[in-house]
Motif scaffolding. Structure first.
Motif, PDB file in Angstrom:
ATOM      1  N   ALA A  57      -0.430 -55.221 -16.096  1.00 12.10           N
ATOM      2  CA  ALA A  57      -0.028 -53.682 -15.526  1.00 12.10           C
ATOM      3  C   ALA A  57      -1.344 -53.260 -15.241  1.00 12.10           C
ATOM      4  O   ALA A  57      -2.319 -53.177 -16.029  1.00 12.10           O
ATOM      5  CB  ALA A  57       0.510 -52.898 -16.395  1.00 12.10           C
ATOM      6  N   TYR A  58      -1.567 -52.451 -14.224  1.00 15.06           N
ATOM      7  CA  TYR A  58      -2.936 -51.983 -13.784  1.00 15.06           C
ATOM      8  C   TYR A  58      -2.401 -50.865 -12.564  1.00 15.06           C
ATOM      9  O   TYR A  58      -1.410 -50.898 -12.012  1.00 15.06           O
ATOM     10  CB  TYR A  58      -3.730 -52.908 -13.147  1.00 15.06           C
ATOM     11  N   PRO A  59      -3.408 -49.924 -12.436  1.00 13.54           N
ATOM     12  CA  PRO A  59      -3.184 -49.019 -11.242  1.00 13.54           C
ATOM     13  C   PRO A  59      -2.922 -49.673  -9.902  1.00 13.54           C
ATOM     14  O   PRO A  59      -3.893 -50.576  -9.726  1.00 13.54           O
ATOM     15  CB  PRO A  59      -4.385 -48.151 -11.566  1.00 13.54           C
ATOM     16  N   ASP A  60      -2.147 -49.059  -9.103  1.00 12.25           N
ATOM     17  CA  ASP A  60      -2.009 -49.708  -8.010  1.00 12.25           C
ATOM     18  C   ASP A  60      -3.371 -49.606  -7.010  1.00 12.25           C
ATOM     19  O   ASP A  60      -3.961 -48.802  -6.909  1.00 12.25           O
ATOM     20  CB  ASP A  60      -0.959 -49.295  -6.967  1.00 12.25           C
ATOM     21  N   VAL A  61      -4.013 -50.784  -6.773  1.00 10.38           N
ATOM     22  CA  VAL A  61      -5.457 -50.756  -6.285  1.00 10.38           C
ATOM     23  C   VAL A  61      -5.420 -50.137  -4.566  1.00 10.38           C
ATOM     24  O   VAL A  61      -6.382 -49.314  -4.358  1.00 10.38           O
ATOM     25  CB  VAL A  61      -5.910 -51.905  -6.035  1.00 10.38           C
ATOM     26  N   ARG A  62      -4.240 -50.133  -3.892  1.00 11.17           N
ATOM     27  CA  ARG A  62      -4.392 -49.598  -2.689  1.00 11.17           C
ATOM     28  C   ARG A  62      -4.379 -47.867  -2.703  1.00 11.17           C
ATOM     29  O   ARG A  62      -5.236 -47.389  -2.061  1.00 11.17           O
ATOM     30  CB  ARG A  62      -3.142 -50.181  -1.814  1.00 11.17           C
ATOM     31  N   ARG A 134     -31.181 -59.960 -12.259  1.00 14.93           N
ATOM     32  CA  ARG A 134     -32.241 -59.813 -11.194  1.00 14.93           C
ATOM     33  C   ARG A 134     -31.924 -59.065 -10.090  1.00 14.93           C
ATOM     34  O   ARG A 134     -33.149 -58.360  -9.415  1.00 14.93           O
ATOM     35  CB  ARG A 134     -32.229 -61.250 -10.591  1.00 14.93           C
ATOM     36  N   GLY A 135     -30.598 -58.785 -10.007  1.00 14.90           N
ATOM     37  CA  GLY A 135     -30.379 -57.598  -8.980  1.00 14.90           C
ATOM     38  C   GLY A 135     -28.554 -57.546  -8.791  1.00 14.90           C
ATOM     39  O   GLY A 135     -28.109 -58.472  -9.192  1.00 14.90           O
ATOM     40  N   THR A 136     -28.407 -56.558  -8.264  1.00 11.82           N
ATOM     41  CA  THR A 136     -26.948 -56.033  -7.742  1.00 11.82           C
ATOM     42  C   THR A 136     -26.748 -55.898  -6.461  1.00 11.82           C
ATOM     43  O   THR A 136     -27.665 -55.143  -5.703  1.00 11.82           O
ATOM     44  CB  THR A 136     -26.446 -54.988  -8.989  1.00 11.82           C
ATOM     45  N   ARG A 137     -25.599 -55.879  -5.898  1.00 10.06           N
ATOM     46  CA  ARG A 137     -25.418 -55.377  -4.476  1.00 10.06           C
ATOM     47  C   ARG A 137     -23.886 -54.912  -4.713  1.00 10.06           C
ATOM     48  O   ARG A 137     -22.948 -55.584  -5.223  1.00 10.06           O
ATOM     49  CB  ARG A 137     -25.465 -56.310  -3.468  1.00 10.06           C
ATOM     50  N   THR A 138     -23.584 -53.520  -4.500  1.00 11.63           N
ATOM     51  CA  THR A 138     -22.389 -52.763  -4.485  1.00 11.63           C
ATOM     52  C   THR A 138     -21.799 -52.605  -3.289  1.00 11.63           C
ATOM     53  O   THR A 138     -22.433 -51.832  -2.485  1.00 11.63           O
ATOM     54  CB  THR A 138     -22.334 -51.797  -5.402  1.00 11.63           C
ATOM     55  N   HIS A 139     -20.304 -52.917  -3.103  1.00  8.11           N
ATOM     56  CA  HIS A 139     -19.647 -52.698  -1.920  1.00  8.11           C
ATOM     57  C   HIS A 139     -18.471 -51.748  -2.226  1.00  8.11           C
ATOM     58  O   HIS A 139     -17.668 -52.362  -2.900  1.00  8.11           O
ATOM     59  CB  HIS A 139     -19.403 -53.979  -1.212  1.00  8.11           C
ATOM     60  N   VAL A 140     -18.516 -50.410  -1.791  1.00 11.22           N
ATOM     61  CA  VAL A 140     -17.251 -49.576  -2.241  1.00 11.22           C
ATOM     62  C   VAL A 140     -16.114 -50.053  -1.233  1.00 11.22           C
ATOM     63  O   VAL A 140     -16.468 -50.127  -0.105  1.00 11.22           O
ATOM     64  CB  VAL A 140     -18.055 -48.197  -2.027  1.00 11.22           C
ATOM     65  N   VAL A 141     -15.062 -50.128  -1.842  1.00  8.13           N
ATOM     66  CA  VAL A 141     -13.909 -50.373  -0.958  1.00  8.13           C
ATOM     67  C   VAL A 141     -13.398 -49.173  -0.290  1.00  8.13           C
ATOM     68  O   VAL A 141     -13.284 -47.993  -0.885  1.00  8.13           O
ATOM     69  CB  VAL A 141     -12.881 -51.130  -1.930  1.00  8.13           C
ATOM     70  N   THR A 142     -12.986 -48.877   1.091  1.00 12.60           N
ATOM     71  CA  THR A 142     -12.630 -47.730   1.752  1.00 12.60           C
ATOM     72  C   THR A 142     -11.002 -47.887   1.948  1.00 12.60           C
ATOM     73  O   THR A 142     -10.435 -46.964   1.734  1.00 12.60           O
ATOM     74  CB  THR A 142     -13.235 -47.722   2.984  1.00 12.60           C
ATOM     75  N   THR A 143     -10.569 -49.299   2.067  1.00  8.11           N
ATOM     76  CA  THR A 143      -9.047 -49.399   2.146  1.00  8.11           C
ATOM     77  C   THR A 143      -8.869 -50.811   1.603  1.00  8.11           C
ATOM     78  O   THR A 143      -9.633 -51.787   1.967  1.00  8.11           O
ATOM     79  CB  THR A 143      -8.855 -49.261   3.766  1.00  8.11           C
ATOM     80  N   ASP A 215       8.433 -46.428  -9.372  1.00  4.09           N
ATOM     81  CA  ASP A 215       8.959 -46.058  -8.200  1.00  4.09           C
ATOM     82  C   ASP A 215       8.008 -45.425  -7.295  1.00  4.09           C
ATOM     83  O   ASP A 215       8.024 -45.663  -5.871  1.00  4.09           O
ATOM     84  CB  ASP A 215      10.153 -45.146  -8.702  1.00  4.09           C
ATOM     85  N   GLY A 216       7.151 -44.429  -7.659  1.00  2.21           N
ATOM     86  CA  GLY A 216       6.156 -43.938  -6.870  1.00  2.21           C
ATOM     87  C   GLY A 216       4.981 -44.664  -6.532  1.00  2.21           C
ATOM     88  O   GLY A 216       4.070 -44.300  -5.749  1.00  2.21           O
ATOM     89  N   GLY A 217       4.837 -45.947  -6.770  1.00  4.85           N
ATOM     90  CA  GLY A 217       3.874 -46.919  -6.344  1.00  4.85           C
ATOM     91  C   GLY A 217       2.558 -46.594  -7.134  1.00  4.85           C
ATOM     92  O   GLY A 217       1.563 -46.974  -6.800  1.00  4.85           O
ATOM     93  N   LEU A 218       2.556 -45.751  -8.281  1.00  3.90           N
ATOM     94  CA  LEU A 218       1.232 -45.520  -9.077  1.00  3.90           C
ATOM     95  C   LEU A 218       0.663 -46.949  -9.649  1.00  3.90           C
ATOM     96  O   LEU A 218      -0.264 -47.097 -10.111  1.00  3.90           O
ATOM     97  CB  LEU A 218       1.628 -44.601  -9.927  1.00  3.90           C
ATOM     98  N   LEU A 219       1.790 -47.589 -10.327  1.00  3.69           N
ATOM     99  CA  LEU A 219       1.605 -48.642 -11.117  1.00  3.69           C
ATOM    100  C   LEU A 219       1.796 -50.078 -10.512  1.00  3.69           C
ATOM    101  O   LEU A 219       2.959 -50.282  -9.789  1.00  3.69           O
ATOM    102  CB  LEU A 219       2.326 -48.437 -12.440  1.00  3.69           C
ATOM    103  N   SER A 220       0.998 -50.930 -10.510  1.00  2.00           N
ATOM    104  CA  SER A 220       1.150 -52.476 -10.330  1.00  2.00           C
ATOM    105  C   SER A 220       1.709 -53.216 -11.523  1.00  2.00           C
ATOM    106  O   SER A 220       0.898 -53.290 -12.408  1.00  2.00           O
ATOM    107  CB  SER A 220       0.040 -53.050  -9.536  1.00  2.00           C
ATOM    108  N   LEU A 221       2.710 -53.895 -11.386  1.00  2.00           N
ATOM    109  CA  LEU A 221       3.048 -54.931 -12.123  1.00  2.00           C
ATOM    110  C   LEU A 221       2.749 -56.549 -11.536  1.00  2.00           C
ATOM    111  O   LEU A 221       3.409 -56.593 -10.382  1.00  2.00           O
ATOM    112  CB  LEU A 221       4.421 -54.890 -12.756  1.00  2.00           C
ATOM    113  N   LEU A 262      -6.258 -61.066  -1.166  1.00  2.00           N
ATOM    114  CA  LEU A 262      -6.896 -59.662  -1.172  1.00  2.00           C
ATOM    115  C   LEU A 262      -7.355 -59.548   0.131  1.00  2.00           C
ATOM    116  O   LEU A 262      -8.234 -60.549   0.631  1.00  2.00           O
ATOM    117  CB  LEU A 262      -7.879 -59.518  -2.374  1.00  2.00           C
ATOM    118  N   CYS A 263      -7.166 -58.417   0.644  1.00  2.00           N
ATOM    119  CA  CYS A 263      -8.105 -58.119   2.077  1.00  2.00           C
ATOM    120  C   CYS A 263      -8.220 -56.611   1.725  1.00  2.00           C
ATOM    121  O   CYS A 263      -7.503 -55.845   1.807  1.00  2.00           O
ATOM    122  CB  CYS A 263      -7.113 -58.436   3.201  1.00  2.00           C
ATOM    123  N   ALA A 264      -9.553 -56.424   1.974  1.00  2.00           N
ATOM    124  CA  ALA A 264     -10.258 -54.929   1.714  1.00  2.00           C
ATOM    125  C   ALA A 264     -11.439 -54.413   2.801  1.00  2.00           C
ATOM    126  O   ALA A 264     -12.245 -55.416   2.921  1.00  2.00           O
ATOM    127  CB  ALA A 264     -10.659 -54.700   0.251  1.00  2.00           C
TER     128      ALA A 264
END
Length: 338
Positions: A57-62, A134-143, A215-221, A262-264
């Motif tokens: 169980a986790y928050p709906d990522v969309r 050595r280093g990091t690269r961060t890609h923020v998800v928009t959708t 029901d509200g789509g808040l939680l993903s199972l 996954l597609c984001a």
């Protein structure tokens, strides 16, 4: 005795049923599969104990990407530091998934945080403490256009699938009550009575809140399954560039492909990331050719094969891909790798 490490057709049908309806009752599941509830229960317990499957169980990522902060983080490490980094990062609740990948980066992380400030602290303070970084690269998800909780084994005919009611459309927002329920869901099938005992709330209150979240789509199972038993043993990640006016149409086509988990859309020059499950390494080239023919606006810029998935949506995995433990995803937790 049945070998639960090599699931049979009934096991795969059971997993498919729980992918579609993760909290269905054993009576509903047994009726769908044509077996008694006790048999369905026993088989599921065998799969869980073998590390072959589990409901998480986790928050709906969309929705989370719309209101909060999702990100992909690439880590470059000294070769001798990777094992320690995986061990430490696996226990961070905001890090949902960790893959050891080929081609140009050592680790690929999927992260959920409440906001950009928390993500910044995780990257700029916590990750910087890792020895050998050595280093990091961060890609923020928009959708987020599609994610793994919609992926199916395709082991059941449509008429044998458990009916799942449509979402109500009444979208709640995260509050302390919902977060309390989520924190008690280390197993997505935890009965409401057990959640009530852990949270000191009544069973009726827990059921109401849980239903509101689902029901509200808040939680993903999600019924997570050990990848080697799925028939899709190879995982890969593709990075791509798409013109902004073609992004939604391109992503909609990609999410219809059975290989796409996954597609984001993300920030940066490479504005689309895909995670794929494939039947063979040769499918990497085949799929590239297929995408070139179907989606001329899509330019693949990089690709990486997963050498080992150490964590997938909270599930810790061994070298064989079996689920050994669960670190529940909690974006609000204090992330402090040590």
């Amino acid at each position: 005795m049945r070998d639960v490490l090599t699931p049979d057709e009934m096991d795969l049908q059971l997993v498919h049923t729980l992918q579609a309806a993760p909290r269905a009752t054993w009576h509903e599941i047994g009726r769908s599969l044509g077996v008694d509830p006790a048999t369905a229960t026993r088989r599921w317990q065998g799969l869980v104990e073998a590390g072959s499957a589990r409901v998480t169980a986790y928050p709906d990522v969309r929705l989370w990407a719309q209101d909060h902060c999702n990100a992909f983080i690439e880590l470059d490490l000294q070769p001798t530091a990777r094992a320690h980094a995986v061990e430490v990062l696996s226990r961070v609740p905001q890090i949902a998934s960790i893959s050891i990948v080929s081609s140009g980066r050592d680790l690929f992380l999927t992260v959920l945080t409440p906001d950009l400030a928390t993500l910044s602290r995780l990257v700029l303070q916590k990750l910087q403490q890792l020895p050998g970084l050595r280093g990091t690269r961060t890609h923020v998800v928009t959708t987020v256009y599609g994610e793994g909780n919609h992926w199916r084994l395709d082991a059941l005919s449509p008429k044998r699938r458990v009916y799942t009611p449509p979402k109500t459309g009444n979208r709640p927002v995260w509050n302390d009550h919902y977060r309390e329920v989520l924190s008690a869901l280390d197993d997505g099938r935890t009965p409401a009575a057990d959640i009530a005992a852990r949270t000191a709330k009544s069973g009726s209150t827990v059921r109401r809140r849980l239903n509101e979240m689902i029901d509200g789509g808040l939680l993903s199972l999600r019924c997570e399954v050990a990848q080697p038993i799925t028939g899709w043993p190879v995982a890969a990640t593709f990075w791509a560039r798409v013109p902004p006016d073609e992004l939604h149409r391109t992503a909609a086509t990609l999410t219809e492909l059975p290989e796409v988990r996954l597609c984001a859309a993300t920030t940066g020059a490479d504005n689309l990331v895909m995670t794929l499950w494939l039947r063979s390494l040769g499918d990497v080239q085949r799929l590239e050719a297929e995408l070139a023919g179907k989606l001329p606006a899509l330019t693949l810029t990089d690709r990486a094969v997963t050498l080992h998935a150490a964590k997938r949506m909270g599930c810790l995995l061994d070298e064989a891909g079996r689920i050994t433990d669960v670190v529940p995803i909690d974006p609000w937790a204090s992330a402090a790798p040590r």
